[in-house]
Design a protein around this motif. Structure first.
Motif, PDB file in Angstrom:
ATOM      1  N   LEU A   8       9.366  36.729 -24.189  1.00 33.20           N
ATOM      2  CA  LEU A   8      10.547  37.554 -24.441  1.00 33.20           C
ATOM      3  C   LEU A   8      11.420  37.007 -25.577  1.00 33.20           C
ATOM      4  O   LEU A   8      11.856  37.787 -26.438  1.00 33.20           O
ATOM      5  N   PRO A   9      11.712  35.686 -25.639  1.00 32.95           N
ATOM      6  CA  PRO A   9      12.493  35.192 -26.785  1.00 32.95           C
ATOM      7  C   PRO A   9      11.843  35.476 -28.133  1.00 32.95           C
ATOM      8  O   PRO A   9      12.536  35.843 -29.089  1.00 32.95           O
ATOM      9  N   ILE A  10      10.530  35.319 -28.191  1.00 31.00           N
ATOM     10  CA  ILE A  10       9.828  35.586 -29.449  1.00 31.00           C
ATOM     11  C   ILE A  10       9.968  37.062 -29.832  1.00 31.00           C
ATOM     12  O   ILE A  10      10.222  37.403 -31.001  1.00 31.00           O
ATOM     13  N   ASN A  11       9.830  37.950 -28.859  1.00 26.02           N
ATOM     14  CA  ASN A  11       9.960  39.375 -29.148  1.00 26.02           C
ATOM     15  C   ASN A  11      11.385  39.757 -29.531  1.00 26.02           C
ATOM     16  O   ASN A  11      11.593  40.682 -30.314  1.00 26.02           O
ATOM     17  N   PHE A  40       8.351  47.687 -18.640  1.00 31.01           N
ATOM     18  CA  PHE A  40       6.931  47.512 -18.329  1.00 31.01           C
ATOM     19  C   PHE A  40       6.384  46.249 -19.000  1.00 31.01           C
ATOM     20  O   PHE A  40       5.699  45.428 -18.377  1.00 31.01           O
ATOM     21  N   VAL A  41       6.723  46.083 -20.276  1.00 27.08           N
ATOM     22  CA  VAL A  41       6.257  44.907 -21.015  1.00 27.08           C
ATOM     23  C   VAL A  41       6.929  43.636 -20.486  1.00 27.08           C
ATOM     24  O   VAL A  41       6.295  42.590 -20.344  1.00 27.08           O
ATOM     25  N   SER A  42       8.222  43.726 -20.175  1.00 31.06           N
ATOM     26  CA  SER A  42       8.949  42.569 -19.651  1.00 31.06           C
ATOM     27  C   SER A  42       8.391  42.134 -18.302  1.00 31.06           C
ATOM     28  O   SER A  42       8.275  40.929 -18.026  1.00 31.06           O
ATOM     29  N   ALA A  43       8.067  43.108 -17.445  1.00 38.17           N
ATOM     30  CA  ALA A  43       7.490  42.783 -16.140  1.00 38.17           C
ATOM     31  C   ALA A  43       6.155  42.067 -16.302  1.00 38.17           C
ATOM     32  O   ALA A  43       5.844  41.115 -15.574  1.00 38.17           O
ATOM     33  N   LEU A  91       6.847  49.303 -11.757  1.00 37.44           N
ATOM     34  CA  LEU A  91       7.123  48.055 -12.463  1.00 37.44           C
ATOM     35  C   LEU A  91       6.807  46.848 -11.580  1.00 37.44           C
ATOM     36  O   LEU A  91       6.298  45.826 -12.064  1.00 37.44           O
ATOM     37  N   ALA A  92       7.094  46.959 -10.281  1.00 41.88           N
ATOM     38  CA  ALA A  92       6.758  45.876  -9.353  1.00 41.88           C
ATOM     39  C   ALA A  92       5.248  45.677  -9.277  1.00 41.88           C
ATOM     40  O   ALA A  92       4.752  44.545  -9.189  1.00 41.88           O
ATOM     41  N   ASN A  93       4.502  46.781  -9.310  1.00 38.03           N
ATOM     42  CA  ASN A  93       3.045  46.698  -9.312  1.00 38.03           C
ATOM     43  C   ASN A  93       2.550  45.967 -10.555  1.00 38.03           C
ATOM     44  O   ASN A  93       1.660  45.105 -10.483  1.00 38.03           O
ATOM     45  N   THR A  94       3.162  46.275 -11.689  1.00 36.34           N
ATOM     46  CA  THR A  94       2.804  45.601 -12.944  1.00 36.34           C
ATOM     47  C   THR A  94       3.068  44.103 -12.857  1.00 36.34           C
ATOM     48  O   THR A  94       2.235  43.277 -13.245  1.00 36.34           O
TER      49      THR A  94
END
Length: 691
Positions: free
Chosen positions: A551-554, A373-376, A250-253
């Motif tokens: 993120l708020p939209i999702n 993953f998506v949040s990162a 996740l850090a890589n992402t």
């Protein structure tokens, strides 16, 4: 109507009872689905026996049809007779279901009257009896839903068998014509049963602290999730999963997305400082995407053998690439600058990050990992431009310049060096599947087919053992589930052939929204400095603000909008809003203002974010199960489509630089407008198949 009954039941029954009922239904469902043909009669309720689908009779009919056609009978008579038989079977099921609904409605109405009476005159003993009565209604309701589910599986199986026997796509024709007809019995099933299932599932989700937002966000990663894992699969997950390794992925992402967008506010200034046109920023930004098209494939293939080594290689290449990007200023070389960004693209390990979640994270937390993953990615997209706005300095040490255009390269060089050290110390290579002692694969292995001809109706997708009532096995090469049909695609061509027309349209939509977003983001510094004289800091704030809306939209779409409307409705509406945002962005005879630019950009970006969420959510459900694993998986295809869109968009910006700067905005928006209109037309043409 039926949704109200379910909600009434949920209010009357205890939460613990609801969870238990749902778990019992799932437990029975798993047993049922792994041996449908043989177990159907064993699991039938005796009093309802005459109302189940007559699967054995229909199977014999299909065999007879084959003989009739070989004997010279006309195919249209066979199709007509088979359709009539299916209609009769479905009508029998639906009429019985409606009758049972009426009985349940009557019972619930009586219980509601008793509840109102108890509210006026409370009686503890009667309250307990009323709770038990509600629970009994709930059990009968689940029993009815299970009855419908079993019949739906039987219908799906016989349709698949017919398609296999005769080489037709009869399933497409039958389900579409029956499901969309206003008097269809299939429509009755969808309309009355789905709301109940949704209500029960939502109640269970609330009790287990799960949210629709997590599921919706997790689907953005396009990582397929098996609903019914085997004990062996769970054992493999436990041996392969390592929490710190997941954090490192996740850090890589996150770092890679920061690396992608940190140069956007200053790319035009960097190009100008090297005596190039400001619009060369399109090439500078896009060169990373060009390299990523190729790196995604070889990293995906490499992850079949290792996760640690590709991540190490990725970090080293990114360190080199960012150092070259920073040193290009003192070297006075545009070539070094571009090569630095190419190296950064060659270090894109997003395919490895996605594969690690898909293959090594236990199913019970895979959705949360996908959402992370998506949040990162979203957080990195916002942090990149914001960080660029903070790097305002101008000094020189040891003949090396540190200013606003070189600092992004130096910061990312340090960040990837720290990450490489952390990775070397903490990452644990997961045990490969070949090293785990597994039981031999049986043809009864649970699989999720999802009607690979483009259909994905909830009641017509499930998993079951391919065995008939008379004991015939259906796992050989001549029947419905040959081994070859379950293997992952072994090339991009094979993966492409697995895409149905509706999935291809969704990939086109994905291309369109990524193109429009890249045009907006990559040319923001050029456009804003030309029209409004914005500084790097203002551009950074604008881009970071756009990124923070992700993120708020999702959350809004995942928790509310997606529960009120069908995905295909949201899909089409979002495309129209993107189109309006593009139209509003054009410069006309009226003076171009900051308000117009910011509002149109916000409309376009937010609508594209909504569109991306719904598009990938839909893709993750209807894409072929053969694309869930392997090198050429669905995630790779979507990544390639999005990356190619970015390449084309950045090339468009650079080509637009050959015209006068005042025409750049309209010239780059025009292709976005054309592609958006094409995607809307394609969506309308395939609308009925977007389930």
């Amino acid at each position: 109507m039926f949704r109200g009954w379910a909600l009434g039941y949920c209010k009357g029954a205890s939460n613990a009872s609801l969870v238990q009922l749902e778990l019992e239904r799932k437990s029975v469902g798993k047993t049922e689905m792994v041996a449908f043909g043989k177990k159907l009669k064993e699991r039938q309720l005796q009093e309802w026996e005459g109302y189940y689908i007559n699967y054995k009779l229909m199977k014999k009919k299909v065999k007879n049809y084959k003989n009739q056609i070989e004997a010279g009978s006309e195919r249209r008579h066979v199709l007509k007779d088979f359709s009539r038989m299916l209609d009769n079977q479905i009508e029998k099921i639906v009429l019985f279901m409606l009758e049972q609904q009426g009985l349940l409605a009557s019972r619930i109405a009586q219980l509601n009257e008793q509840q109102e009476a108890l509210q006026e005159r409370p009686d503890i003993s009667k309250i307990s009896d009323l709770r038990e009565a509600y629970r009994a209604v709930g059990q009968d309701l689940l029993k009815l839903l299970f009855f419908v589910e079993m019949n739906a599986i039987g219908l799906r199986k016989i349709l698949k068998k017919f398609d296999k026997r005769f080489g037709y796509k009869f399933t497409d024709y039958y389900v579409k014509t029956r499901a969309n007809h206003p008097y269809s019995q299939l429509q009755q099933v969808f309309k009355h049963v789905e709301p109940v299932v949704d209500s029960l599932k939502s109640a269970v989700d609330r009790l287990t602290h799960s949210t629709n937002f997590l599921e919706f966000l997790g689907q953005h990663a396009l990582i397929m999730h098996d609903e019914l894992p085997s004990t062996i699969d769970e054992h493999i997950d436990d041996q392969r999963y390592h929490f710190m390794s997941l954090i490192l992925n996740l850090a890589n992402t996150f770092l890679y997305m920061v690396n992608t967008y940190i140069i956007v506010p200053t790319a035009d200034d960097y190009a100008t400082s090297l005596k190039a046109a400001p619009t060369v920023c399109g090439v500078v930004i896009g060169s990373m995407a060009v390299a990523q098209i190729f790196s995604s494939v070889y990293f995906s293939a490499w992850s079949n053998k290792s996760y640690f080594r590709p991540l190490i290689f990725s970090s080293i290449v990114l360190i080199i690439g960012n150092a070259m990007y920073a040193l290009a200023y003192d070297a006075g070389s545009l070539t070094v600058l571009l090569l630095g960004r190419v190296f950064c693209g060659l270090g894109s390990a997003r395919a490895v990050n996605r594969r690690y979640i898909s293959d090594c994270v236990p199913l019970k937390i895979r959705m949360q990992a996908s959402a992370a993953f998506v949040s990162a990615s979203a957080l990195g997209m916002a942090c990149g431009p914001a960080l660029a706005g903070l790097l305002q300095m101008n000094c020189k040490y040891f003949h090396i310049t540190f200013n606003q255009v070189t600092m992004p390269g130096w910061v990312m060089t340090i960040a990837w060096t720290c990450y490489l050290v952390w990775l070397s110390i903490s990452f644990r290579e997961p045990v490969r599947e070949t090293d785990i002692d597994e039981a031999p694969e049986q043809c009864s292995a649970v699989h999720n087919d999802k009607l690979e001809k483009g259909l994905a109706q909830p009641l017509l997708t499930s998993t079951e053992h391919e065995q008939d009532d008379d004991g015939d096995q259906e796992c050989d090469a001549s029947e419905e589930a040959p081994e070859e049909s379950r293997k992952p695609a072994n090339s991009l061509g094979a993966a492409y052939r697995l895409l149905t027309p509706s999935v291809k349209v969704q990939l086109l939509i994905y291309f369109m929204l990524k193109y429009a977003m890249e045009i907006l983001l990559s040319e923001s510094s050029v456009i804003s400095s030309y029209y409004f004289n914005w500084t790097t800091g203002k551009v950074s704030i604008f881009l970071a603000s756009l990124g923070l809306t992700v993120l708020p939209i999702n959350i809004i779409v995942g928790n509310y909008i997606s529960n009120m409307y069908e995905d295909r409705q949201i899909l089409l509406a979002s495309e129209v809003v993107v189109l309006l945002g593009i139209l509003f962005s054009f410069e006309s005879i009226v003076k171009y203002t900051v308000q117009q630019y910011v509002c149109s950009g916000l409309i376009m970006f937010v609508a594209a974010e909504v569109l991306e969420g719904v598009n990938l959510s839909l893709l993750s459900r209807v894409m072929s199960s053969r694309l869930s694993r392997g090198t050429y998986n669905g995630g790779l295809l979507s990544t390639e489509a999005g990356t190619f869109a970015r390449v084309v968009a950045d090339a468009t910006i650079t080509l637009g630089g050959y015209a006068e700067r005042k025409n750049l905005l309209n010239l780059t928006l025009l292709p976005s407008l054309v592609i958006c209109i094409c995607s809307i037309v394609a969506t309308c043409c395939t609308y009925n198949s977007l389930y």
